[in-house]
Design a protein around this motif. Structure first.
Motif, short mmCIF file in Angstrom:
data_model
loop_
_atom_site.label_atom_id
_atom_site.label_comp_id
_atom_site.label_asym_id
_atom_site.label_seq_id
_atom_site.Cartn_x
_atom_site.Cartn_y
_atom_site.Cartn_z
N ARG A 17 -1.27 7.56 -12.63
CA ARG A 17 0.17 7.27 -12.18
C ARG A 17 0.38 7.42 -10.60
O ARG A 17 1.08 6.92 -10.06
CB ARG A 17 1.05 8.63 -12.94
CG ARG A 17 1.52 8.02 -14.23
CD ARG A 17 2.40 9.05 -14.76
NE ARG A 17 2.35 10.72 -14.63
CZ ARG A 17 1.68 11.29 -15.55
NH1 ARG A 17 1.30 10.57 -16.56
NH2 ARG A 17 1.67 12.42 -15.57
N LYS A 20 -0.46 4.54 -8.36
CA LYS A 20 0.44 3.37 -8.41
C LYS A 20 1.27 3.59 -7.15
O LYS A 20 2.05 2.50 -6.67
CB LYS A 20 1.58 3.70 -9.60
CG LYS A 20 0.70 2.99 -10.89
CD LYS A 20 1.52 3.32 -11.99
CE LYS A 20 0.86 2.93 -13.35
NZ LYS A 20 1.54 2.91 -14.39
N SER A 21 1.19 4.62 -6.23
CA SER A 21 2.16 4.80 -4.94
C SER A 21 1.27 4.54 -3.90
O SER A 21 1.56 5.04 -2.79
CB SER A 21 2.95 6.18 -5.00
OG SER A 21 2.08 7.15 -5.14
N ARG A 22 -0.09 4.01 -4.16
CA ARG A 22 -1.14 4.13 -2.79
C ARG A 22 -0.54 2.88 -1.82
O ARG A 22 0.36 1.97 -2.18
CB ARG A 22 -2.43 3.60 -3.45
CG ARG A 22 -2.63 2.08 -3.88
CD ARG A 22 -3.69 2.14 -4.55
NE ARG A 22 -4.05 0.77 -5.21
CZ ARG A 22 -3.53 0.38 -6.45
NH1 ARG A 22 -2.94 1.31 -7.25
NH2 ARG A 22 -3.65 -0.61 -6.74
N LYS A 23 -1.02 3.08 -0.67
CA LYS A 23 -0.58 2.10 0.38
C LYS A 23 -1.30 1.01 0.57
O LYS A 23 -0.76 -0.04 0.98
CB LYS A 23 -0.60 2.95 1.62
CG LYS A 23 0.23 4.00 1.82
CD LYS A 23 1.64 3.79 1.83
CE LYS A 23 2.34 5.09 1.93
NZ LYS A 23 3.59 5.59 1.19
N ARG A 26 -2.39 -2.80 -3.31
CA ARG A 26 -1.36 -2.53 -4.55
C ARG A 26 -1.57 -3.64 -5.61
O ARG A 26 -0.82 -3.52 -6.64
CB ARG A 26 -0.02 -2.38 -3.88
CG ARG A 26 0.01 -1.04 -2.96
CD ARG A 26 1.46 -0.77 -2.30
NE ARG A 26 2.41 -1.19 -3.54
CZ ARG A 26 2.79 -0.14 -4.19
NH1 ARG A 26 2.12 1.05 -4.28
NH2 ARG A 26 3.64 -0.06 -5.30
N ASP A 97 -2.34 12.69 -2.30
CA ASP A 97 -1.80 11.95 -1.16
C ASP A 97 -2.72 11.55 -0.05
O ASP A 97 -2.25 10.32 0.51
CB ASP A 97 -0.84 13.23 -0.51
CG ASP A 97 0.07 13.62 -1.59
OD1 ASP A 97 0.53 13.05 -2.30
OD2 ASP A 97 0.80 14.88 -1.18
N ASN A 100 -4.13 8.24 -1.27
CA ASN A 100 -3.16 7.03 -1.53
C ASN A 100 -2.77 6.58 -0.18
O ASN A 100 -2.34 5.43 0.00
CB ASN A 100 -1.83 7.43 -2.25
CG ASN A 100 -2.22 7.59 -3.56
OD1 ASN A 100 -2.79 6.79 -4.16
ND2 ASN A 100 -1.25 8.37 -4.51
#
Length: 109
Positions: A17, A20-23, A26, A97, A100
């Motif tokens: 989960r 999914k917010s990686r930079k 994507r 963090d 990502n």
């Protein structure tokens, strides 16, 4: 005899989960695999920097050190095909963090 804390399905899903917010990259879907003491992340190599054919490459290895009660984040040196320790974190969320954001492109190459 005590069972090891990692890998476990709950944290594996948590990592999936979070990714999914990686930079970076994507548009690919990384996979998280259980491994002794933690998790290995792999993904298609869309940049073609590591694999000219765009095959599956290792992104990161996350291992939990029970003695230190800390997470170790490893990056793959694709030249030597060896894992290198990148950093150590007291909590999984801090490790994720960093992974990502990957401002220096040490993981998502």
């Amino acid at each position: 005899m005590r069972l090891p804390a990692h890998p476990n399905d709950l944290d594996r899903k948590r990592i999936e989960r979070a990714l999914k917010s990686r930079k970076r990259y994507r548009y690919v879907t990384p996979k998280v695999h259980a491994t002794k003491g933690g998790y290995r992340i792999e993904s298609a190599c869309c940049s073609r920097n590591i694999d000219k054919e765009g095959g599956i490459v290792d992104i990161a290895l996350l291992l939990f050190d029970e003695e230190q009660a800390a997470w170790m984040l490893f990056r793959k040196n694709h030249g030597t095909r060896m894992w290198e320790l990148d950093s150590t974190h007291p909590r999984l969320v801090e490790l994720l963090d960093l992974l990502n954001a990957d401002a220096e492109r040490r993981f998502w190459q």
